[in-house]
Design an enzyme around this catalytic site. Structure first.
Site, PDB file in Angstrom:
ATOM      1  N   ASP A  31       5.316  -9.246 -37.837  1.00  0.00           N
ATOM      2  CA  ASP A  31       4.471  -9.988 -36.988  1.00  0.00           C
ATOM      3  C   ASP A  31       2.938  -9.220 -37.046  1.00  0.00           C
ATOM      4  OD1 ASP A  31       3.332 -11.442 -34.959  1.00  0.00           O
ATOM      5  OD2 ASP A  31       5.045 -11.303 -33.473  1.00  0.00           O
ATOM      6  N   ASP A  62       2.446 -20.048 -31.266  1.00  0.00           N
ATOM      7  CA  ASP A  62       4.004 -19.830 -31.005  1.00  0.00           C
ATOM      8  C   ASP A  62       4.459 -21.128 -30.154  1.00  0.00           C
ATOM      9  OD1 ASP A  62       3.722 -17.199 -31.532  1.00  0.00           O
ATOM     10  OD2 ASP A  62       4.053 -16.373 -29.657  1.00  0.00           O
TER      11      ASP A  62
HETATM   12  C1  GLA Z   1       4.398 -13.224 -31.373  1.00  0.00           C
HETATM   13  C2  GLA Z   1       5.130 -13.930 -32.251  1.00  0.00           C
HETATM   14  C3  GLA Z   1       6.358 -14.624 -31.535  1.00  0.00           C
HETATM   15  C4  GLA Z   1       7.287 -13.664 -31.108  1.00  0.00           C
HETATM   16  C5  GLA Z   1       6.642 -12.463 -30.480  1.00  0.00           C
HETATM   17  C6  GLA Z   1       7.271 -11.401 -30.137  1.00  0.00           C
HETATM   18  O1  GLA Z   1       3.695 -13.880 -30.315  1.00  0.00           O
HETATM   19  O2  GLA Z   1       4.406 -15.053 -32.854  1.00  0.00           O
HETATM   20  O3  GLA Z   1       7.157 -15.364 -32.587  1.00  0.00           O
HETATM   21  O4  GLA Z   1       7.988 -12.705 -32.572  1.00  0.00           O
HETATM   22  O5  GLA Z   1       5.217 -12.438 -31.047  1.00  0.00           O
HETATM   23  O6  GLA Z   1       6.659 -10.490 -29.173  1.00  0.00           O
END
Ligand code: GLA
Length: 412
Positions: A159, A220
């Site tokens: 990430d 997300d």
């Molecule tokens: C980000 C990513 C998600 C998840 C969260 C975890 O938002 O895009 O897919 O992995 O972090 O904290």
């Protein structure tokens, strides 16, 4: 003395090995299960023993993957997301799993998966901390890559929270090299393009694809139909840029499947599954496989839709037509076959009748048999010159697999 051509070949091979992600993985979009969307960062195992982020959760999902037919349908990765580690590194700078929630350790969890014919994925972050505030890999890239390999990890999602985004261009490729250098095949999932997009920084598609197996490029997913539509719309508008770099080894990741969670109807779930298949997207479910209803399981295990997703050419489908609120998508498959999806965004309470001439969608001229994937209707012949009419359910989809009649009749 080597000829110039021989020298050039040696040079090209060497530079490719040194700079490209040559791990032979993700020849088709990876399939599996990922904890984030459904289980988030619930670390309270005292009050939520069955749904907190712990080895029990991943082992329980692994058991379901095997016993309920998902593994045999292709879902092989069990992926841990954020919140698995201790809040700090140990005195040697190593990452360790939270010992209360992962008492057997990561190596044991990876062994558990491998014995079942599954693979284990893990999550980290390029920044100083993960998005949920756990230790990140900034300044520890090589150390973490080695640690993951020692544990027997098979996929790493990196990430991009808590870091200067301009460092990603260099940092993600570097991590790809460290993962490669471990000698263990570790599928590399990058969030880099999503962070650049968010900041309006132009994304170098070629570079992303040559260093990452899969990559996130948008926000997300949440548990809603709106979220699914928003993601599809974004993908529709960028297929011209990403399409050419998608193929065996490299896939664009529109985020998890939320089929079987709280919000999507059966029809909406078919639509998400169909669209992820058309997009050649990773099929990473985030749901509770212990309690999922049979109608959702059936969608996730539908062999024909999985076949469209897993087509060996790995082509990312495109939106080719919009008729009112019905989008028409087309994906070229192997053996002169095609998949065509009709996605109806409308919530008007009756199916929408749309008529197209298939030849105008970019399908090669000829006679085709059609398999209507979710409805499981008999094949019917049609010519690309004919008008083709179809009823598309509201907030739903029809997914067709087109087989050239001549070849199909020869085969069966
Ligand atoms: C980000 C990513 C998600 C998840 C969260 C975890 O938002 O895009 O897919 O992995 O972090 O904290």
């Amino acid at each position: 003395m080597k000829s110039l051509i021989q020298q050039a070949i040696v040079f090209v091979c060497f530079t490719t090995l040194a700079y490209g992600l040559q791990n032979g993985l993700a020849r088709t979009p990876p399939m599996g299960w990922l904890s984030w969307e459904r289980f988030r960062c619930n670390t309270d195992c005292d009050n939520h023993p069955d749904s907190c982020i712990s080895e029990n959760l991943y082992m329980a999902m692994a058991d379901r993957l095997v016993e309920d037919g998902y593994r045999d349908a292709g879902y092989e990765y069990v992926n841990i997301d954020d919140c698995w580690s201790n809040k700090t590194r140990d005195e040697n700078g190593n990452l360790n799993p939270d010992s209360k929630r992962f008492p057997s350790g990561m190596k044991a969890l990876a062994d558990y998966m491998h014995k079942k014919g599954l693979k284990l994925g893990i999550y980290g972050d390029f920044g100083s901390k993960t998005c949920a505030g756990y230790p990140g890999s900034l300044n520890y890239l090589e150390k973490d890559a080695n640690r993951f390999a020692e544990w027997g990890i098979d996929m790493f999602k990196m990430d991009g929270c808590n870091v200067d985004i301009s460092l990603m261009k260099k940092g993600y490729p570097e991590m790809g090299q460290y993962l490669n250098a471990t000698g263990r095949p570790i599928l590399f999932s990058c969030s880099w393009p999503d962070y650049e997009r968010g900041k309006g920084i132009p994304v170098d598609y070629q570079s992303v694809a040559s260093h990452c197996n899969i990559w996130r490029n948008f926000v997300d997913i949440q548990d809603s139909w709106d979220s699914v539509l928003k993601i599809i719309d974004y993908q529709a508008n960028i297929t011209d840029q990403w399409g050419p770099v998608v193929g065996p080894g490299n896939f664009s990741d529109p985020d998890m499947l939320i089929i079987g969670d709280y919000s999507l109807s059966v029809s909406q779930s078919q639509a998400q599954m169909a669209m992820w298949a058309i997009l050649a997207a990773p099929l990473l479910m985030s749901n509770d496989l212990r309690t999922i209803s049979p109608e959702f399981r059936e969608i996730l295990l539908n062999k024909e839709v999985i076949q469209v997703n897993q087509d060996p050419l790995g082509i990312m489908g495109k939106r080719v037509l919009q008729i009112g609120k019905v989008q028409v998508w087309m994906k070229t498959l192997q053996s002169y076959e095609y998949a065509v999806a009709f996605l109806n965004e409308d919530d008007y309470g009756m199916p929408k009748n749309v008529t197209v001439q298939m030849g105008s969608l970019g399908i090669a001229t000829g006679i085709y048999d059609v398999q209507d994937i979710f409805i499981n209707k008999d094949f019917m012949d049609f010519s690309t010159d004919d008008k083709f009419s179809i009823l598309v359910p509201p907030e739903g989809c029809r997914l067709l697999h087109l087989y050239p009649s001549e070849l199909r009749h020869g085969r069966f």
